[in-house]
Design a protein around this motif. Structure first.
Motif, PDB file in Angstrom:
ATOM      1  N   ASN A   1      -0.063  -1.139   0.092  1.00  0.00           N
ATOM      2  CA  ASN A   1      -0.201  -0.240   0.159  1.00  0.00           C
ATOM      3  C   ASN A   1       1.183   1.236  -0.325  1.00  0.00           C
ATOM      4  OD1 ASN A   1       1.012  -0.319   2.634  1.00  0.00           O
ATOM      5  ND2 ASN A   1      -1.029   0.357   3.303  1.00  0.00           N
ATOM      6  N   GLU A   2       2.607   1.036  -0.162  1.00  0.00           N
ATOM      7  CA  GLU A   2       3.102   2.726  -0.316  1.00  0.00           C
ATOM      8  C   GLU A   2       3.830   2.413  -1.360  1.00  0.00           C
ATOM      9  OE1 GLU A   2       5.585   2.842   2.481  1.00  0.00           O
ATOM     10  OE2 GLU A   2       3.790   2.748   4.485  1.00  0.00           O
ATOM     11  N   ILE A   3       3.336   1.278  -2.437  1.00  0.00           N
ATOM     12  CA  ILE A   3       4.069   0.838  -3.567  1.00  0.00           C
ATOM     13  C   ILE A   3       3.467   1.814  -4.530  1.00  0.00           C
ATOM     14  CG2 ILE A   3       4.863  -0.486  -5.403  1.00  0.00           C
ATOM     15  CD1 ILE A   3       6.489  -0.971  -3.111  1.00  0.00           C
ATOM     16  N   ARG A   4       4.139   2.541  -5.782  1.00  0.00           N
ATOM     17  CA  ARG A   4       3.264   4.296  -6.656  1.00  0.00           C
ATOM     18  C   ARG A   4       2.924   3.017  -7.741  1.00  0.00           C
ATOM     19  NH1 ARG A   4       5.843   8.842  -9.512  1.00  0.00           N
ATOM     20  NH2 ARG A   4       3.842   9.360 -10.254  1.00  0.00           N
ATOM     21  N   PRO A   5       1.856   2.939  -8.140  1.00  0.00           N
ATOM     22  CA  PRO A   5       1.909   2.411  -9.568  1.00  0.00           C
ATOM     23  C   PRO A   5       2.846   2.262 -10.967  1.00  0.00           C
ATOM     24  CG  PRO A   5       0.707   3.214  -8.929  1.00  0.00           C
ATOM     25  CD  PRO A   5       0.700   3.321  -7.904  1.00  0.00           C
ATOM     26  N   LEU A   6       3.462   1.687 -11.648  1.00  0.00           N
ATOM     27  CA  LEU A   6       4.103   1.863 -12.443  1.00  0.00           C
ATOM     28  C   LEU A   6       3.806   3.479 -13.349  1.00  0.00           C
ATOM     29  CD1 LEU A   6       4.751  -1.848 -13.918  1.00  0.00           C
ATOM     30  CD2 LEU A   6       6.447  -0.200 -12.975  1.00  0.00           C
ATOM     31  N   GLN A   7       4.586   4.368 -13.970  1.00  0.00           N
ATOM     32  CA  GLN A   7       4.751   5.422 -14.408  1.00  0.00           C
ATOM     33  C   GLN A   7       4.791   4.821 -15.887  1.00  0.00           C
ATOM     34  OE1 GLN A   7       2.672   8.129 -12.674  1.00  0.00           O
ATOM     35  NE2 GLN A   7       2.656   6.004 -11.381  1.00  0.00           N
ATOM     36  N   LEU A   8       4.047   4.324 -16.869  1.00  0.00           N
ATOM     37  CA  LEU A   8       4.601   4.070 -17.826  1.00  0.00           C
ATOM     38  C   LEU A   8       4.205   5.350 -18.812  1.00  0.00           C
ATOM     39  CD1 LEU A   8       2.996   0.761 -17.640  1.00  0.00           C
ATOM     40  CD2 LEU A   8       5.879   1.406 -17.463  1.00  0.00           C
ATOM     41  N   ARG A   9       4.869   5.501 -20.087  1.00  0.00           N
ATOM     42  CA  ARG A   9       4.888   6.366 -20.906  1.00  0.00           C
ATOM     43  C   ARG A   9       5.270   5.797 -22.824  1.00  0.00           C
ATOM     44  NH1 ARG A   9       2.643   7.880 -17.401  1.00  0.00           N
ATOM     45  NH2 ARG A   9       3.005   9.578 -15.461  1.00  0.00           N
ATOM     46  N   PRO A  10       4.488   4.739 -22.694  1.00  0.00           N
ATOM     47  CA  PRO A  10       5.369   4.215 -24.022  1.00  0.00           C
ATOM     48  C   PRO A  10       4.915   4.644 -25.760  1.00  0.00           C
ATOM     49  CG  PRO A  10       2.872   3.593 -23.167  1.00  0.00           C
ATOM     50  CD  PRO A  10       3.544   4.173 -22.275  1.00  0.00           C
ATOM     51  N   TYR A  11       4.352   6.048 -25.394  1.00  0.00           N
ATOM     52  CA  TYR A  11       4.001   6.440 -26.602  1.00  0.00           C
ATOM     53  C   TYR A  11       5.417   7.470 -27.618  1.00  0.00           C
ATOM     54  CZ  TYR A  11       4.111  10.579 -23.293  1.00  0.00           C
ATOM     55  OH  TYR A  11       3.785  11.357 -21.705  1.00  0.00           O
TER      56      TYR A  11
ATOM     57  N   VAL B   1       4.338  17.155 -20.035  1.00  0.00           N
ATOM     58  CA  VAL B   1       3.993  15.709 -21.186  1.00  0.00           C
ATOM     59  C   VAL B   1       3.257  16.063 -22.137  1.00  0.00           C
ATOM     60  CG1 VAL B   1       6.340  14.299 -19.797  1.00  0.00           C
ATOM     61  CG2 VAL B   1       3.833  13.602 -20.100  1.00  0.00           C
ATOM     62  N   GLY B   2       2.872  16.264 -22.094  1.00  0.00           N
ATOM     63  CA  GLY B   2       1.188  17.732 -22.947  1.00  0.00           C
ATOM     64  C   GLY B   2       1.684  17.315 -24.225  1.00  0.00           C
ATOM     65  N   GLU B   3       2.767  18.102 -24.127  1.00  0.00           N
ATOM     66  CA  GLU B   3       3.285  18.270 -25.519  1.00  0.00           C
ATOM     67  C   GLU B   3       3.075  17.431 -26.249  1.00  0.00           C
ATOM     68  OE1 GLU B   3       2.987  19.486 -29.677  1.00  0.00           O
ATOM     69  OE2 GLU B   3       2.438  20.873 -28.271  1.00  0.00           O
ATOM     70  N   GLU B   4       4.061  15.936 -25.565  1.00  0.00           N
ATOM     71  CA  GLU B   4       4.568  14.657 -26.531  1.00  0.00           C
ATOM     72  C   GLU B   4       3.794  13.886 -27.089  1.00  0.00           C
ATOM     73  OE1 GLU B   4       7.316  13.194 -23.576  1.00  0.00           O
ATOM     74  OE2 GLU B   4       8.327  14.951 -23.470  1.00  0.00           O
ATOM     75  N   LEU B   5       2.277  13.474 -25.769  1.00  0.00           N
ATOM     76  CA  LEU B   5       1.568  13.012 -25.974  1.00  0.00           C
ATOM     77  C   LEU B   5       0.878  13.833 -27.359  1.00  0.00           C
ATOM     78  CD1 LEU B   5      -0.361  10.489 -25.988  1.00  0.00           C
ATOM     79  CD2 LEU B   5      -1.572  11.974 -23.486  1.00  0.00           C
ATOM     80  N   THR B   6       0.153  14.776 -27.561  1.00  0.00           N
ATOM     81  CA  THR B   6       0.072  15.731 -28.541  1.00  0.00           C
ATOM     82  C   THR B   6       0.697  15.237 -29.519  1.00  0.00           C
ATOM     83  OG1 THR B   6      -0.229  17.350 -27.461  1.00  0.00           O
ATOM     84  CG2 THR B   6      -0.815  17.082 -29.259  1.00  0.00           C
ATOM     85  N   VAL B   7       1.936  15.144 -29.883  1.00  0.00           N
ATOM     86  CA  VAL B   7       2.737  15.016 -31.053  1.00  0.00           C
ATOM     87  C   VAL B   7       2.323  13.170 -31.083  1.00  0.00           C
ATOM     88  CG1 VAL B   7       4.822  14.578 -32.154  1.00  0.00           C
ATOM     89  CG2 VAL B   7       4.525  17.152 -30.976  1.00  0.00           C
TER      90      VAL B   7
ATOM     91  N   GLY C   1       0.993  11.036 -34.423  1.00  0.00           N
ATOM     92  CA  GLY C   1       2.088  10.168 -35.147  1.00  0.00           C
ATOM     93  C   GLY C   1       0.841   9.217 -35.497  1.00  0.00           C
ATOM     94  N   LEU C   2      -0.064   8.867 -35.302  1.00  0.00           N
ATOM     95  CA  LEU C   2      -1.833   7.741 -35.048  1.00  0.00           C
ATOM     96  C   LEU C   2      -1.390   7.949 -36.122  1.00  0.00           C
ATOM     97  CD1 LEU C   2      -3.775   7.441 -32.278  1.00  0.00           C
ATOM     98  CD2 LEU C   2      -1.687   5.726 -32.128  1.00  0.00           C
ATOM     99  N   LYS C   3      -1.485   8.523 -37.211  1.00  0.00           N
ATOM    100  CA  LYS C   3      -2.011   8.695 -38.541  1.00  0.00           C
ATOM    101  C   LYS C   3      -0.930   8.218 -39.214  1.00  0.00           C
ATOM    102  CE  LYS C   3      -3.659  12.754 -37.613  1.00  0.00           C
ATOM    103  NZ  LYS C   3      -4.582  14.351 -38.457  1.00  0.00           N
TER     104      LYS C   3
END
Length: 297
Positions: free
Chosen positions: A6-16, A259-265, A269-271
């Motif tokens: 209950n003190e372990i933070r969930p993994l912070q994944l940024r795979p985009y 990281v908002g701009e990275e996610l926006t790009v 980039g999906l297209k």
């Protein structure tokens, strides 16, 4: 090590990525990384139990002829894996009449519940036990009778996203992935061998249970959803066990993180990757503009 779940933070994944290239994006891991525990554990398993009660026909099923693979995971997970890797959460209680532990139980120290090491008679009930004590969803794939690929023969999937697993039972792996753009060209051969990977999308609710899709009107309502997908092969039945754990990251937090701009790009980039139709498949036409506008505001 004094592990406190209950003190372990969930993994912070940024795979985009700036462009979406459809590949396996494989990361090899060892057995100790198969299951991850964190401070969401209790809330998530309570939610999973409610979902299994309310939506049994959607999230739980097994081919009646196949029980051995589900049995094998139950015994290995509760007798060996979980007590070994998370002894502060699950401990084996050996029956005094046998030293083997075959007729013993595992005590879940978080919920104060005992779990028999003997799997229930019904494979669906085994899946219910797995789904009620672990955050991860599981899909069991076994060789097809015709020798051509693998078929989905059992599953507990409490946290699907625009995906009704119950309609896929008995299908071959390639049939399950027919809607995935570029699957046949890019993934099919790899999916028959291994598929340890991360996949991301944007979901328009904070619920991990969204089997029928979702809609979005304002970007600050959304979350980035990441699936940590892991595969291992059961040593006895040789079943391929596909597991995945869901992580939800509010866009408000990602924006604050910077990281908002990275996610926006990455959304654009999906297209522009090797399968442009992934933009449509991910429903980015529904949520993309609202999310990008919010992240850039």
């Amino acid at each position: 090590m004094d592990f406190k779940w209950n003190e372990i933070r969930p993994l912070q994944l940024r795979p985009y990525k700036p462009k979406k290239h459809l590949t396996m994006a494989v990361e090899f891991s060892n057995a100790s990384e198969l299951i991850e525990m964190d401070w969401n554990y209790l809330d998530r398993i309570q939610l999973r139990r409610q979902i299994m009660s309310d939506h049994k026909n959607i999230v739980l099923a097994s081919d009646k002829t196949e029980k051995s693979a589900v049995d094998e995971l139950h015994v290995w997970m509760f007798k060996e894996y979980l007590p070994t890797h998370f002894p502060q959460m699950l401990q084996v209680q050996v029956d005094s009449e046998t030293s083997s532990g075959e007729h013993g139980k595992v005590l879940n120290l978080v919920t104060s519940e005992s779990i028999s090491l003997q799997p229930p008679e019904s494979p669906v009930e085994i899946l219910r036990v797995l789904g009620g004590h672990l955050e991860d969803d599981f899909m069991f794939l076994l060789p097809s009778d015709d020798g051509d690929g693998y078929r989905l023969q059992a599953f507990v999937t409490c946290f699907p996203n625009d995906f009704n697993t119950s309609k896929k039972l008995g299908m071959k792996l390639r049939g399950i992935h027919i809607p995935v753009p570029g699957y046949k060209q890019k993934l099919e051969k790899s999916m028959e061998r291994y598929f340890d990977r991360l996949e991301w999308t944007v979901t328009t609710t904070d619920s991990p249970f969204t089997p029928f899709g979702n809609h979005l009107y304002y970007g600050d309502e959304a979350n980035m959803r990441v699936e940590r997908q892991v595969v291992h092969r059961s040593p006895k039945t040789r079943a391929i066990v596909f597991s995945f754990k869901i992580y939800l990251y509010p866009l408000t937090s990602l924006k604050e993180e910077g990281v908002g701009e990275e996610l926006t790009v990455a959304i654009d980039g999906l297209k522009f990757g090797n399968v442009p139709s992934f933009h449509f498949y991910k429903r980015a036409a529904v949520w993309g503009d609202a999310v990008k506008s919010y992240l850039r505001s």
